[in-house]
Design an enzyme around this catalytic site. Structure first.
Site, PDB file in Angstrom:
ATOM      1  N   ARG A 102      93.794  11.551  16.351  1.00 42.73           N
ATOM      2  CA  ARG A 102      94.604  12.715  16.754  1.00 42.73           C
ATOM      3  C   ARG A 102      95.785  12.957  15.826  1.00 42.73           C
ATOM      4  NH1 ARG A 102      93.482  14.450  22.314  1.00 42.73           N
ATOM      5  NH2 ARG A 102      91.232  14.495  22.161  1.00 42.73           N
ATOM      6  N   ARG A 133      99.307  17.825  18.916  1.00 48.32           N
ATOM      7  CA  ARG A 133     100.492  18.499  19.469  1.00 48.32           C
ATOM      8  C   ARG A 133     101.817  17.792  19.200  1.00 48.32           C
ATOM      9  NH1 ARG A 133      98.714  19.488  25.461  1.00 48.32           N
ATOM     10  NH2 ARG A 133      97.445  17.677  24.944  1.00 48.32           N
ATOM     11  N   ARG A 145      98.903  26.829  16.982  1.00 48.59           N
ATOM     12  CA  ARG A 145      97.963  26.971  18.095  1.00 48.59           C
ATOM     13  C   ARG A 145      98.474  27.912  19.191  1.00 48.59           C
ATOM     14  NH1 ARG A 145      94.812  26.448  20.453  1.00 48.59           N
ATOM     15  NH2 ARG A 145      94.963  24.834  22.021  1.00 48.59           N
ATOM     16  N   ASP A 153      86.323  19.258  18.252  1.00 45.37           N
ATOM     17  CA  ASP A 153      86.358  18.512  19.509  1.00 45.37           C
ATOM     18  C   ASP A 153      84.970  17.975  19.814  1.00 45.37           C
ATOM     19  OD1 ASP A 153      88.423  18.009  21.786  1.00 45.37           O
ATOM     20  OD2 ASP A 153      86.492  18.314  22.779  1.00 45.37           O
ATOM     21  N   TYR A 159      81.247  13.725  30.594  1.00 43.73           N
ATOM     22  CA  TYR A 159      81.959  15.013  30.709  1.00 43.73           C
ATOM     23  C   TYR A 159      81.061  16.089  31.318  1.00 43.73           C
ATOM     24  CZ  TYR A 159      86.190  13.741  28.136  1.00 43.73           C
ATOM     25  OH  TYR A 159      87.380  13.186  27.771  1.00 43.73           O
TER      26      TYR A 159
HETATM   27  O1  1CP Z   1      93.184  14.784  14.517  1.00 43.45           O
HETATM   28  C1  1CP Z   1      92.153  14.570  15.169  1.00 43.45           C
HETATM   29  O2  1CP Z   1      91.934  13.524  15.799  1.00 43.45           O
HETATM   30  C2  1CP Z   1      91.028  15.606  15.108  1.00 43.45           C
HETATM   31  C3  1CP Z   1      90.815  16.385  16.246  1.00 43.45           C
HETATM   32  C4  1CP Z   1      90.196  15.885  17.551  1.00 43.45           C
HETATM   33  C5  1CP Z   1      89.314  14.834  17.846  1.00 43.45           C
HETATM   34  C6  1CP Z   1      88.802  13.752  16.919  1.00 43.45           C
HETATM   35  C7  1CP Z   1      90.409  16.597  18.750  1.00 43.45           C
HETATM   36  C8  1CP Z   1      91.290  17.784  18.876  1.00 43.45           C
HETATM   37  N1  1CP Z   1      89.620  16.055  19.715  1.00 43.45           N
HETATM   38  C9  1CP Z   1      88.951  14.971  19.220  1.00 43.45           C
HETATM   39  C10 1CP Z   1      87.967  14.119  19.900  1.00 43.45           C
HETATM   40  C11 1CP Z   1      87.967  14.085  21.389  1.00 43.45           C
HETATM   41  N2  1CP Z   1      88.069  15.116  22.288  1.00 43.45           N
HETATM   42  C12 1CP Z   1      87.734  12.909  22.133  1.00 43.45           C
HETATM   43  C13 1CP Z   1      87.466  11.554  21.509  1.00 43.45           C
HETATM   44  C14 1CP Z   1      88.730  10.868  21.171  1.00 43.45           C
HETATM   45  C15 1CP Z   1      89.527  10.370  22.353  1.00 43.45           C
HETATM   46  O3  1CP Z   1      89.034   9.438  23.026  1.00 43.45           O
HETATM   47  O4  1CP Z   1      90.584  10.928  22.589  1.00 43.45           O
HETATM   48  C16 1CP Z   1      87.756  13.237  23.495  1.00 43.45           C
HETATM   49  C17 1CP Z   1      87.567  12.293  24.668  1.00 43.45           C
HETATM   50  C18 1CP Z   1      87.962  14.635  23.586  1.00 43.45           C
HETATM   51  C19 1CP Z   1      88.013  15.447  24.822  1.00 43.45           C
HETATM   52  C20 1CP Z   1      89.326  16.121  24.950  1.00 43.45           C
HETATM   53  N3  1CP Z   1      89.695  17.199  24.188  1.00 43.45           N
HETATM   54  C21 1CP Z   1      90.431  15.752  25.763  1.00 43.45           C
HETATM   55  C22 1CP Z   1      90.479  14.582  26.745  1.00 43.45           C
HETATM   56  C23 1CP Z   1      90.268  15.063  28.144  1.00 43.45           C
HETATM   57  C24 1CP Z   1      90.215  13.986  29.200  1.00 43.45           C
HETATM   58  O5  1CP Z   1      91.137  13.937  30.021  1.00 43.45           O
HETATM   59  O6  1CP Z   1      89.240  13.223  29.244  1.00 43.45           O
HETATM   60  C25 1CP Z   1      91.462  16.657  25.493  1.00 43.45           C
HETATM   61  C26 1CP Z   1      92.822  16.726  26.127  1.00 43.45           C
HETATM   62  C27 1CP Z   1      90.984  17.550  24.483  1.00 43.45           C
HETATM   63  C28 1CP Z   1      91.731  18.651  23.806  1.00 43.45           C
HETATM   64  C29 1CP Z   1      92.103  18.413  22.410  1.00 43.45           C
HETATM   65  N4  1CP Z   1      91.210  18.118  21.398  1.00 43.45           N
HETATM   66  C30 1CP Z   1      91.881  18.022  20.214  1.00 43.45           C
HETATM   67  C31 1CP Z   1      93.271  18.270  20.474  1.00 43.45           C
HETATM   68  C32 1CP Z   1      94.344  18.280  19.437  1.00 43.45           C
HETATM   69  C33 1CP Z   1      93.393  18.510  21.852  1.00 43.45           C
HETATM   70  C34 1CP Z   1      94.679  18.859  22.600  1.00 43.45           C
HETATM   71  C35 1CP Z   1      94.684  20.278  23.059  1.00 43.45           C
HETATM   72  C36 1CP Z   1      95.329  21.298  22.182  1.00 43.45           C
HETATM   73  O7  1CP Z   1      95.727  21.108  21.059  1.00 43.45           O
HETATM   74  O8  1CP Z   1      95.500  22.432  22.665  1.00 43.45           O
END
Ligand code: 1CP
Length: 374
Positions: free
Chosen positions: A44, A48, A57, A93, A171
């Protein structure tokens, strides 16, 4: 450096003239080769906690952003402008795969990913697209990778990624984040055959998706099994491990045949019970969360793989000098060869970018000193 190829629809292999890679530390460490410093990146790192990310964003739908190659490229590059990371990960994502299989997923602010119609019963599998044309459905990710490979100007390698089958299945059934994953686990115990059917469907899509990313220019691949910890060792062996292995084997076979074999990383969060198995699963690198002691991880993996991780992300709330001490201990635990520094999970939105800078600097400074002593 081996050339990068792209396959067109007829499977013809065409070279892509990307800029020459200048910093191969991450790729060398992934392959267990010696490096002058320990490479570092953060899960990540595009996120944010960066004000420029929030600004970019603002007011935009999350998955619209994911579908814009230019936006993904910009968000991938943002953290590199601030910090000397040794790798970048493409902004996207894991939930783009359920979307490609026909499910509607929205990112709801304050709630996270939300499926409008999660899978309820095994019959619902018939509603899913079994044969996904990844170029058609996920071509926007491939375009983002190709564009970013050019715009990154060879500074560092670009990592592509996917969610692993069990994590995506959870999911698709839960319909979003969940503390217990009890709806998804109910399937494992009540409908094991349908669970395997869904996991196989996901595996087939993931294999094509990863190969498409490599063809588009990804120089490494990470598979996120973020929900490993909710399974026990028995369920993991039955419902997660075989698919993780199948993905690595099939992707490796095809990459080798195409002459472009990029390193693969498996990150099974909270899956410490599976460490031995994961280290014998065809992945060059095993990613670790912070619940595993570096020395015991080395012992248990027997030097067979490179390791990645695993500082507690919350250690970034500590004062900078303390971050430096924590990093030093971690590096000493892993030692310098076959190691990629990272956090044990993603950065949180309230983290201070300066602390991330302190983390990166500490890895580089301590490891330069350590490699000189060898
Ligand atoms: O910089 C980076 O890491 C690249 C971007 C990236 C990656 C690798 C994002 C952007 N998401 C992911 C993978 C991802 N998405 C995973 C695997 C990694 C981990 O375990 O965290 C998972 C589980 C998700 C699902 C997801 N997407 C969640 C988790 C939800 C939950 O409660 O289970 C969330 C909050 C997101 C949104 C998201 N994805 C990425 C960002 C930066 C965000 C935040 C939202 C936003 O910016 O508006």
């Amino acid at each position: 450096m081996s050339p990068v190829f792209i396959m067109n629809k007829d499977d013809l292999i065409l070279p892509k003239d990307f800029p020459q890679l200048q910093n191969d530390t991450f790729l060398r460490a992934a392959r267990g080769e010696e490096t002058q410093h320990i490479p570092v990146w953060c899960m990540r790192q595009a996120g944010r906690y960066l004000p420029e990310f929030r600004e970019f964003r603002a007011g935009k739908d999350f998955f619209d952003t994911c579908r814009s190659p230019e936006a993904c490229c910009e968000l991938t590059l943002q953290p590199l402008r601030r910090f000397p990371f040794d790798a970048a990960i493409i902004f996207s994502d894991i939930l783009v795969i359920p979307q490609a299989m026909g499910m509607d997923v929205q990112m709801v602010s304050g709630k996270g990913p939300t499926f409008t119609a999660p899978l309820k019963e095994p019959e619902d599998l018939q509603l899913l697209q079994a044969k996904v044309d990844v170029n058609k459905e996920l071509g926007y990710v491939f375009k983002a990778i190709t564009l970013t490979r050019h715009k990154i100007e060879g500074k560092v390698p670009l990592i592509g990624f996917t969610g692993a089958p069990w994590t995506l299945m959870s999911y698709m059934i839960e319909g979003g984040g969940s503390a217990t994953q009890s709806k998804a686990k109910r399937w494992l115990y009540r409908h094991p055959e349908s669970s395997h059917m869904l996991l196989r469907m996901l595996t087939d899509v993931i294999v094509e998706y990863l190969l498409g990313q490599v063809a588009a220019g990804a120089q490494a691949l990470q598979v996120f099994e973020s929900h490993a910890g909710i399974l026990g060792p028995v369920e993991f062996k039955e419902f997660a491990l075989p698919y993780l292995r199948d993905i690595a084997r099939r992707v490796k076979d095809k990459m080798k045949a195409a002459g472009n074999d990029v390193p693969m990383i498996v990150f099974a969060k909270d899956g410490h019970y599976a460490l031995e198995d994961l280290s014998q699963s065809n992945y060059e690198v095993v990613g670790l969360d912070w619940t595993i002691d570096p020395r015991s991880a080395r012992e248990r993996t027997g030097g067979k793989v490179s390791l990645q991780g695993n500082m507690d992300p919350c250690a970034l709330y500590a004062p900078k000098e303390r971050i430096s001490d924590i990093v030093k201990k971690m590096l000493e635990g892993f030692s310098t060869r076959g190691y990629i520094a990272n956090l044990g999970h993603g950065l949180y939105p309230d983290m201070d970018p300066e602390s991330v800078g302190a983390f990166v600097e500490a890895v580089h400074t301590h490891s330069r000193r350590m490699t000189k002593q060898l």
